[in-house]
Scaffold this motif. Structure first.
Motif, PDB file in Angstrom:
ATOM      1  N   THR A  93      -5.138  -4.706   5.018  1.00  0.00           N
ATOM      2  CA  THR A  93      -4.959  -3.657   4.396  1.00  0.00           C
ATOM      3  C   THR A  93      -3.614  -2.968   4.363  1.00  0.00           C
ATOM      4  OG1 THR A  93      -6.723  -2.365   4.932  1.00  0.00           O
ATOM      5  CG2 THR A  93      -6.918  -3.591   2.875  1.00  0.00           C
ATOM      6  N   ILE A 117     -11.071   0.830  -2.302  1.00  0.00           N
ATOM      7  CA  ILE A 117     -11.360   0.991  -0.757  1.00  0.00           C
ATOM      8  C   ILE A 117     -11.748   2.840  -0.729  1.00  0.00           C
ATOM      9  CG2 ILE A 117      -9.948   1.775   1.346  1.00  0.00           C
ATOM     10  CD1 ILE A 117      -8.300  -0.868   0.831  1.00  0.00           C
ATOM     11  N   TRP A 134      -5.182  -1.610  -6.999  1.00  0.00           N
ATOM     12  CA  TRP A 134      -6.273  -1.344  -6.101  1.00  0.00           C
ATOM     13  C   TRP A 134      -6.300   0.310  -5.948  1.00  0.00           C
ATOM     14  CZ3 TRP A 134      -7.726  -4.576  -1.187  1.00  0.00           C
ATOM     15  CH2 TRP A 134      -8.023  -5.807  -1.478  1.00  0.00           C
ATOM     16  N   TYR A 167     -11.002  -3.690  -7.232  1.00  0.00           N
ATOM     17  CA  TYR A 167     -10.872  -3.428  -6.058  1.00  0.00           C
ATOM     18  C   TYR A 167     -10.644  -1.918  -5.646  1.00  0.00           C
ATOM     19  CZ  TYR A 167     -11.069  -8.382  -4.669  1.00  0.00           C
ATOM     20  OH  TYR A 167     -11.453  -9.686  -4.430  1.00  0.00           O
ATOM     21  N   THR A 170      -7.340   3.417  -3.663  1.00  0.00           N
ATOM     22  CA  THR A 170      -7.904   4.308  -2.436  1.00  0.00           C
ATOM     23  C   THR A 170      -8.400   5.680  -3.028  1.00  0.00           C
ATOM     24  OG1 THR A 170      -6.534   3.019  -1.052  1.00  0.00           O
ATOM     25  CG2 THR A 170      -7.468   4.910  -0.092  1.00  0.00           C
ATOM     26  N   TRP A 208     -13.896  -5.895   4.349  1.00  0.00           N
ATOM     27  CA  TRP A 208     -13.347  -4.791   5.329  1.00  0.00           C
ATOM     28  C   TRP A 208     -11.800  -4.868   4.956  1.00  0.00           C
ATOM     29  CZ3 TRP A 208     -17.133  -7.140   9.450  1.00  0.00           C
ATOM     30  CH2 TRP A 208     -18.435  -6.778   9.119  1.00  0.00           C
ATOM     31  N   GLY A 209     -11.106  -3.957   5.175  1.00  0.00           N
ATOM     32  CA  GLY A 209      -9.737  -3.870   5.263  1.00  0.00           C
ATOM     33  C   GLY A 209      -9.439  -3.391   6.789  1.00  0.00           C
ATOM     34  N   ASN A 258      -9.744   5.940   3.625  1.00  0.00           N
ATOM     35  CA  ASN A 258      -8.527   5.410   4.475  1.00  0.00           C
ATOM     36  C   ASN A 258      -8.579   5.872   5.960  1.00  0.00           C
ATOM     37  OD1 ASN A 258      -5.765   3.571   4.305  1.00  0.00           O
ATOM     38  ND2 ASN A 258      -5.214   5.399   5.536  1.00  0.00           N
ATOM     39  N   THR A 307     -13.831  -0.481   2.960  1.00  0.00           N
ATOM     40  CA  THR A 307     -13.234   0.554   3.677  1.00  0.00           C
ATOM     41  C   THR A 307     -12.048   0.092   4.406  1.00  0.00           C
ATOM     42  OG1 THR A 307     -13.768   2.440   4.936  1.00  0.00           O
ATOM     43  CG2 THR A 307     -14.842   0.034   5.597  1.00  0.00           C
ATOM     44  N   ALA A 308     -11.228   0.927   4.504  1.00  0.00           N
ATOM     45  CA  ALA A 308      -9.821   0.532   5.324  1.00  0.00           C
ATOM     46  C   ALA A 308      -9.852   1.001   6.779  1.00  0.00           C
ATOM     47  CB  ALA A 308      -8.835   1.068   4.769  1.00  0.00           C
ATOM     48  N   ARG A 348      -1.758  -1.398  -4.207  1.00  0.00           N
ATOM     49  CA  ARG A 348      -2.639  -0.293  -3.780  1.00  0.00           C
ATOM     50  C   ARG A 348      -2.048   0.995  -3.523  1.00  0.00           C
ATOM     51  NH1 ARG A 348      -4.641   0.290   2.494  1.00  0.00           N
ATOM     52  NH2 ARG A 348      -6.071   2.127   2.042  1.00  0.00           N
ATOM     53  N   THR A 404       0.899  -1.298   0.102  1.00  0.00           N
ATOM     54  CA  THR A 404      -0.025   0.024  -0.009  1.00  0.00           C
ATOM     55  C   THR A 404       0.826   1.208  -0.053  1.00  0.00           C
ATOM     56  OG1 THR A 404      -1.756  -1.096   1.240  1.00  0.00           O
ATOM     57  CG2 THR A 404      -1.735   1.353   1.316  1.00  0.00           C
TER      58      THR A 404
END
Length: 437
Positions: free
Chosen positions: A349, A159, A113, A157, A115, A285-286, A162, A215-216, A74, A12
């Motif tokens: 995540t 998110i 991915w 994917y 965000t 869910w992250g 964060n 969501t993270a 990500r 990430t």
């Protein structure tokens, strides 16, 4: 193949911490550009004007990730790079940049991915109140619509937000992060609007049925200092704040005001139908966790009636961040969130360890070895864990801490921007190769 062998590994990164290129090719200013302009707010007096220069070196970093055997990359989208003023005209060069990142990920065989929000709000929107202004629900929804239009054909994917509790707590309550606002009123208003925005953003993305949208959630293990009623109640309040506030409203459970009475004030910002609008069934869910905090009850801390007992007082070793490194929190939170919904896919995540510049990287290897043990334990218990994304690939700008903490498995030379694999990266490469054999 075992459940553990089926886990996907990735990394990430975040735009504001890596991209640099802060004022070129149409990008507008973000709240972090403004916050770091006052250098005294950053521990090493640094900024992210260049950061790791991911904007110009994205191919190099994606190649690094792929060479290690990582399957997921990500990254976050910079809102002001896409919409410089937060609303209105779209910056086509910003869209082109992220298209290039996505296409290159796919070219080298790594899954991109996205965000949508990792804390770099356009400054123009902050000038209008930022997350304390309810209009941000519409601003964010329009922004996500644009992202869907340009990127959802290749990115499965997503998110949404964060670590809501960190960006709202640091930015709108304690003032230690951008935009540097303080006070319970700011925090409560911003929290409600962020959760509403996230729910609406979910609905926008799910208009495209094949997307996986989640969501993270920042999670911190909270424990009482002493086995007393006062300390146990304090721990319950802080746990409600840190670990429940930003997920339970989406589950239809409402805000945890019974255990966190101050959050009752959030009703001031309700409009008709808000609690129903907050309910969303995320596809996954992250879970993101780094540390443990121990608290004790105290009458003189407003709103929360609790204070942290510093690790030093508990004779606990800390990282360069001043945190207790706590890989045991990973199985704890994976099991805890599985209790909300046993079938819900869970991803780790973010997780990682901050080291000082000259600290032995073997410590990071040992940290990840403990993480692996934790993941295996929850898989044995039937937890629906899908994979792990490391924080982070390359040492980066770590918000108010500047460049002092080193979370990366790849070292960055700040003067030349040269990337060099650390022992932990080489260990990971060999480990992942052996898993596949």
């Amino acid at each position: 193949m075992s459940k553990f062998q089926k886990l996907l590994w990735g990394c990430t990164i975040a735009a504001a911490q890596t991209e640099g290129a802060y004022n070129i090719e149409g990008k507008g200013p973000s709240i972090w550009d403004e916050f770091t302009r006052k250098s005294y707010k950053i521990k090493d007096r640094s900024n992210a004007k260049i950061a790791t220069d991911f904007y110009h070196r994205y191919k190099e970093d994606i190649d690094l990730a792929a060479s290690l055997g990582l399957k997921i990359f990500r990254f976050s989208i910079s809102w002001p790079r896409i919409i410089p003023h937060g609303t209105g005209d779209v910056n086509t060069k910003g869209v082109d940049f992220y298209n290039n990142v996505i296409d290159y990920c796919l070219k080298v065989g790594i899954q991109p991915w996205i965000t949508t929000y990792h804390w770099d709000l356009p400054q123009k929107l902050q000038d209008k109140g930022g997350w304390t202004n309810r209009e941000i629900v519409n601003w964010y929804t329009d922004y996500v619509e644009i992202l869907k239009e340009h990127f959802a054909d290749r990115v499965k994917y997503w998110i949404l937000i964060n670590e809501g509790v960190v960006c709202m707590g640091g930015g709108y309550f304690l003032g230690v992060h951008a935009p540097g606002k303080r006070g319970i009123r700011n925090f409560i208003a911003a929290t409600h609007h962020l959760l509403l925005a996230q729910a609406e953003g979910f609905r926008v993305l799910k208009q495209k049925k094949d997307l996986q949208v989640g969501t993270a959630i920042s999670c911190t293990k909270i424990e009482p200092y002493r086995d007393t009623i006062n300390d146990r109640k304090a721990a319950i309040r802080i746990d409600a704040l840190m670990n429940r506030l930003f997920i339970e409203p989406h589950l239809g459970m409402g805000y945890p005001h019974e255990d966190l009475p101050i959050i009752s004030r959030i009703s001031k910002y309700y409009q008709e139908g808000d609690l129903e609008r907050l309910k969303v069934d995320f596809d996954f869910w992250g879970i993101q966790t780094y540390t443990r905090e121990v608290v004790k009850g105290t009458w003189y801390i407003p709103y929360l009636g609790a204070m942290l007992v510093r690790p030093k007082k508990r004779n606990v070793k800390t990282s360069i961040m001043g945190w207790e490194t706590y890989p045991q929190g990973i199985p704890y939170f994976l099991e805890r969130f599985a209790k909300y919904d046993t079938k819900k896919p869970l991803w780790l995540t973010e997780c990682g360890m901050a080291l000082a510049k000259d600290e032995d990287d073997q410590n990071r290897i040992e940290y990840y070895q403990k993480v692996i043990i934790g993941m295996k334990s929850v898989l044995d218990k039937g937890v629906n864990l899908k994979g792990i994304l490391l924080w982070t690939l390359v040492d980066n700008f770590e918000w108010a801490e500047g460049y002092i903490p080193k979370f990366g498995i790849v070292e960055l030379d700040k003067k030349t921007l040269k990337r060099t694999m650390k022992k932990s990266a080489l260990w990971l490469k060999e480990y992942l190769l052996n898993i596949e054999l």
